[in-house]
Design a protein around this motif. Structure first.
Motif, PDB file in Angstrom:
ATOM      1  N   UNK A 131      40.259   1.898  28.838  1.00 29.26           N
ATOM      2  CA  UNK A 131      40.675   2.315  30.178  1.00 29.26           C
ATOM      3  C   UNK A 131      39.787   3.471  30.631  1.00 29.26           C
ATOM      4  N   UNK A 132      39.513   3.506  31.928  1.00 27.27           N
ATOM      5  CA  UNK A 132      38.699   4.578  32.513  1.00 27.27           C
ATOM      6  C   UNK A 132      37.303   4.654  31.898  1.00 27.27           C
ATOM      7  N   UNK A 133      36.722   3.474  31.638  1.00 29.69           N
ATOM      8  CA  UNK A 133      35.356   3.445  31.112  1.00 29.69           C
ATOM      9  C   UNK A 133      34.413   4.168  32.059  1.00 29.69           C
ATOM     10  N   UNK A 134      33.389   4.767  31.498  1.00 26.42           N
ATOM     11  CA  UNK A 134      32.389   5.541  32.239  1.00 26.42           C
ATOM     12  C   UNK A 134      32.950   6.840  32.795  1.00 26.42           C
ATOM     13  N   UNK A 135      34.058   7.317  32.201  1.00 23.01           N
ATOM     14  CA  UNK A 135      34.403   8.723  32.355  1.00 23.01           C
ATOM     15  C   UNK A 135      34.057   9.349  31.013  1.00 23.01           C
ATOM     16  N   UNK A 143      24.401   4.946  43.478  1.00 22.25           N
ATOM     17  CA  UNK A 143      24.471   3.995  42.365  1.00 22.25           C
ATOM     18  C   UNK A 143      25.017   4.651  41.094  1.00 22.25           C
ATOM     19  N   UNK A 144      24.806   5.961  40.945  1.00 26.70           N
ATOM     20  CA  UNK A 144      25.374   6.669  39.798  1.00 26.70           C
ATOM     21  C   UNK A 144      26.864   6.939  40.012  1.00 26.70           C
ATOM     22  N   UNK A 145      27.215   7.324  41.234  1.00 27.46           N
ATOM     23  CA  UNK A 145      28.635   7.520  41.566  1.00 27.46           C
ATOM     24  C   UNK A 145      29.421   6.233  41.359  1.00 27.46           C
ATOM     25  N   UNK A 146      28.791   5.101  41.648  1.00 29.26           N
ATOM     26  CA  UNK A 146      29.465   3.813  41.479  1.00 29.26           C
ATOM     27  C   UNK A 146      29.824   3.544  40.025  1.00 29.26           C
ATOM     28  N   UNK A 147      29.079   4.158  39.103  1.00 30.39           N
ATOM     29  CA  UNK A 147      29.338   3.966  37.679  1.00 30.39           C
ATOM     30  C   UNK A 147      30.408   4.926  37.169  1.00 30.39           C
ATOM     31  N   UNK A 159      27.794  12.257  28.150  1.00 32.45           N
ATOM     32  CA  UNK A 159      27.355  12.838  29.413  1.00 32.45           C
ATOM     33  C   UNK A 159      27.493  11.824  30.540  1.00 32.45           C
ATOM     34  N   UNK A 160      27.931  12.301  31.689  1.00 34.04           N
ATOM     35  CA  UNK A 160      27.773  11.540  32.926  1.00 34.04           C
ATOM     36  C   UNK A 160      26.703  12.268  33.716  1.00 34.04           C
ATOM     37  N   UNK A 161      25.785  11.521  34.311  1.00 37.54           N
ATOM     38  CA  UNK A 161      24.583  12.137  34.877  1.00 37.54           C
ATOM     39  C   UNK A 161      24.246  11.579  36.253  1.00 37.54           C
ATOM     40  N   UNK A 162      23.217  12.170  36.859  1.00 32.69           N
ATOM     41  CA  UNK A 162      22.742  11.685  38.158  1.00 32.69           C
ATOM     42  C   UNK A 162      21.893  10.430  38.019  1.00 32.69           C
ATOM     43  N   UNK A 168      35.028   7.763  27.210  1.00 29.37           N
ATOM     44  CA  UNK A 168      33.939   7.247  26.393  1.00 29.37           C
ATOM     45  C   UNK A 168      33.787   8.052  25.101  1.00 29.37           C
ATOM     46  N   UNK A 169      33.997   9.366  25.195  1.00 29.93           N
ATOM     47  CA  UNK A 169      33.883  10.218  24.014  1.00 29.93           C
ATOM     48  C   UNK A 169      34.962   9.896  22.986  1.00 29.93           C
ATOM     49  N   UNK A 170      36.204   9.808  23.447  1.00 26.90           N
ATOM     50  CA  UNK A 170      37.303   9.512  22.526  1.00 26.90           C
ATOM     51  C   UNK A 170      37.157   8.124  21.919  1.00 26.90           C
ATOM     52  N   UNK A 171      36.693   7.167  22.736  1.00 28.66           N
ATOM     53  CA  UNK A 171      36.495   5.812  22.227  1.00 28.66           C
ATOM     54  C   UNK A 171      35.424   5.793  21.140  1.00 28.66           C
TER      55      UNK A 171
END
Length: 257
Positions: A149-153, A56-60, A14-17, A157-160
């Motif tokens: 690559x593309x960490x925090x998407x 700060x969440x968007x930055x991640x 999950x990516x969250x607020x 993250x799921x595939x990794x």
């Protein structure tokens, strides 16, 4: 290594607020559904959290209010998502402490009371920390010899996480079993009653409070001896799942009289 599965296993992220499972909302969910025959299904969805996404969440994760303004709300996808993970075990990275409790909260807010009590949960982070003490990016490099690559998407993250679990099974054949029940037990730190761990089972299999002044006390005894405790929880800033489980224990007490 192909996973030895009895049920489909859903790796998700999950990516969250934010990181408050009571107040924050999902903005993106990605999952890989692995079937016992090895077939894989991958899906990613952006979600309108119906609240501003803090900078700060968007930055991640890089997701802005503009990105999700025309996306469906969680309530709009809840039933279809519940159907997609029906009968599946769940896996993730730090999922037992964050992703699963937050996902359950979203389902309850949407009025979809999905029953996860019979599911098995595999937390790849717990396995990693017991073995090596590192982060997701480091775990991916360590086990798979790849840069994340593309960490925090959510999808990356799921595939990794999926790849790491398979690599962990290859690396620790003497310590880990290619069996979801074993991995679920191995990657669990506590025997939670509710998903947030406010209540846990003791050695006798009885529900006990896991925080505050009543920590270690039987839930049924606390509810009996301190009638105001139930109201304090129900009116307080606690997860909906915690309130639901506490209510079930309270009603069980009434029905046993």
């Amino acid at each position: 290594m192909q996973l030895n599965l009895r049920n489909p296993l859903v790796f998700f992220d999950l990516e969250t607020t934010g990181i408050n499972i009571v107040k924050d909302r999902i903005v993106e969910i990605s999952f890989v559904k692995v079937h016992p025959n090895g077939k894989e299904e991958c899906k990613t969805r952006r979600i309108n959290p119906e609240m501003p996404i803090p900078p700060e969440s968007t930055a991640i994760h890089g997701i802005t209010d503009e990105d999700v303004k025309d996306c469906p709300t969680f309530k709009e996808i809840a039933k279809s998502l519940a159907a997609q993970i029906e009968g599946c075990d769940l896996a993730g990275y730090n999922s037992n402490r964050f992703d699963i409790p937050l996902l359950v909260e979203e389902f309850l807010r949407a009025g979809v009371d999905i029953d996860l009590n019979k599911r098995k949960f595999v937390d790849v982070q717990t396995i990693f920390h017991k073995m090596e003490q590192r982060t997701l990016s480091a775990a991916y490099k360590f086990y798979c010899d790849k840069s994340l690559e593309n960490a925090h998407t959510a999808e990356a993250d799921t595939m990794a996480t999926y790849e790491i679990l398979k690599a962990q099974l290859d690396r620790y054949p003497d310590d880990l079993q290619n069996d979801i029940e074993f991995l679920s037990k191995y990657s669990s730190f506590t025997n939670n009653v509710d998903f947030a761990g406010r209540m846990v089972y003791n050695e006798d299999g009885k529900e006990t409070i896991n925080f505050g002044k009543y920590k270690g006390k039987l839930v049924e005894e606390v509810l009996k001896n301190d009638p105001g405790y139930y109201s304090w929880i129900m009116n307080g800033d606690f997860p909906l799942n915690t309130k639901k489980v506490l209510t079930e224990i309270k009603l069980r007490g009434f029905n046993s009289k």
